[in-house]
Design an enzyme around this catalytic site. Structure first.
Site, PDB file in Angstrom:
ATOM      1  N   ASP A 146       0.843  -1.190   0.000  1.00 46.86           N
ATOM      2  CA  ASP A 146       0.000   0.000   0.000  1.00 46.86           C
ATOM      3  C   ASP A 146       0.887   1.252   0.000  1.00 46.86           C
ATOM      4  OD1 ASP A 146      -2.864   1.001   0.266  1.00 46.86           O
ATOM      5  OD2 ASP A 146      -1.994   1.913   2.048  1.00 46.86           O
TER       6      ASP A 146
ATOM      7  N   TYR B 195      -3.639  13.191   2.311  1.00 43.43           N
ATOM      8  CA  TYR B 195      -3.820  14.485   1.633  1.00 43.43           C
ATOM      9  C   TYR B 195      -2.520  14.928   0.975  1.00 43.43           C
ATOM     10  CZ  TYR B 195      -4.665  19.505   1.036  1.00 43.43           C
ATOM     11  OH  TYR B 195      -4.774  20.774   0.520  1.00 43.43           O
TER      12      TYR B 195
ATOM     13  N   HIS C  57      -5.233  -7.359   0.903  1.00 41.62           N
ATOM     14  CA  HIS C  57      -4.551  -6.096   1.175  1.00 41.62           C
ATOM     15  C   HIS C  57      -3.591  -6.171   2.358  1.00 41.62           C
ATOM     16  CE1 HIS C  57      -4.206  -1.736   0.730  1.00 41.62           C
ATOM     17  NE2 HIS C  57      -4.322  -1.622   2.037  1.00 41.62           N
TER      18      HIS C  57
END
Length: 382
Positions: A174, A305, A352
């Site tokens: 990830d 972000y 995942h």
């Protein structure tokens, strides 16, 4: 933080645990609309079961002691506190290995990997360095803005330099996979190889952010059609968590910092949706507890972000690459830009979170990939 490496122990104040319990005792539950289920989020009965376990069945102090049996340290790099596990093998031929967790995860992800990597009965051994990424766990709070994957990669390359490792491998999944590539890009002379994990859902979700990817796929080709379907499903049904963190991390941060139930639901949803093997309930709650006690739900949101608004992608890493695909199907080879000659392994199960879903398979693949790449490391502090 200065640049000294200092020992660290997890010691959550009892007042913080008591506050958590008090908040869990006064949950305001929303209704579950008749005829609805997990397609609208974590079902009410599942959340009540998890909250009840967190409040009355989960032993945080036991997990704290378990984690504290692993040597931990902190240091300051580029104005940021970096927390990390550093477990040395007794084997003189051990390879230093930097393990990088993803989202929404923590160092708990690697607990089951460390002993078989550090002290195997046979085969390659490793010195394990497993940091909490900036903004996550005990590397929270963030020291400021700008913590993209590129900046994180440079910081972790500096960490390995401070530890005295002349040659080392890097593994991640990830976000950790992206950071692993950044580390190799800035420190290619010392990185012996990069090993990353992925799965079909993650690969398809990542593809939605690649400009023009949908136009490159042929809807009449069965594999491309499946990829397009998954990309559409992610955009329409699965990307809400990411959209708000990529755009308004401060806003969602208030809820994640103030409500343990929101933090639990935020992570439990992904553990349910992104796995095909059950993850132990205590492992889930231990992960959520670290997010809660450190306030890193908001920190992680700010990191997402930063990455969404970053152009700091670094340089390609000219080192050996290994790919382990969990829940493998034909779509991943289409989506993952593996360089020629890359090591490639496919596993039927796990998705995942393979370090928690299929730790034996992941350890075996790490040994297979890094075994031929081993080089003697210089001494490092124990």
């Amino acid at each position: 933080m200065n640049d000294e490496i200092q020992p660290f122990r997890i010691e959550i104040p009892q007042a913080d645990i008591d506050d958590l319990h008090a908040r869990l005792d006064r949950v305001r539950w929303p209704a579950q609309l008749a005829g609805t289920g997990s397609e609208r989020g974590v079902p009410l009965d599942r959340m009540k079961e998890l909250v009840g376990h967190w409040r009355s069945g989960f032993d945080w102090r036991g997990w704290e002691a378990r984690l504290n049996r692993l040597p931990q340290f902190v240091t300051g790099i580029d104005g940021q506190r970096i927390h990390f596990l550093h477990v040395r093998s007794e084997r003189p031929d051990a390879t230093p290995l930097l393990l990088l967790h993803g989202y929404p995860s923590s160092i708990v992800e690697f607990v089951e990997l460390i002993e078989p990597l550090v002290a195997p009965s046979e085969g390659p051994a490793f010195h394990v360095v497993a940091p909490s990424l900036p903004g996550f766990g005990f590397s929270n709070p963030l020291g400021g803005s700008g913590w993209s994957m590129g900046r994180t990669g440079r910081a972790l390359a500096e960490l390995m330099r401070r530890l005295g490792y002349e040659r080392y491998g890097v593994h991640g999944g990830d976000i950790g996979a992206g950071v692993a590539g950044m580390v190799a890009g800035v420190d290619g002379e010392r990185v012996v190889g990069v090993h990353v994990v992925t799965d079909p859902l993650t690969a398809a979700a990542t593809a939605t952010f690649i400009p023009g990817m949908a136009d490159r796929l042929d809807a009449d080709d069965p594999v491309d059609k499946l990829i397009l379907e998954r990309m559409t499903a992610f955009r329409t049904e699965g990307s809400g968590y990411l959209a708000i963190q990529n755009s308004r991390p401060q806003t969602i941060g208030y809820g994640l910092a103030d409500s343990p139930v929101l933090q639990l639901a935020w992570i439990a949803e992904k553990f349910a949706e992104w796995t095909d093997r059950p993850i132990d309930r205590d492992v889930l709650v231990a992960t959520v507890s670290i997010y809660w006690f450190t306030g890193s739900g908001a920190g992680a949101a700010h990191v997402l972000y930063e990455q969404a608004h970053s152009s700091d992608w670094g340089a390609p890493a000219a080192v050996p690459h290994g790919f382990a695909v969990f829940g493998a199907d034909a779509t991943v080879r289409t989506l993952v830009p593996a360089p020629p000659g890359a090591h490639w392994t496919e596993f039927e199960h796990g998705q995942h979170f393979p370090a928690m879903e299929a730790p034996d398979d992941l350890v075996a693949d790490l040994r297979t990939f890094f075994g031929p790449l081993r080089r003697a490391s210089s001494a490092a502090p124990s």
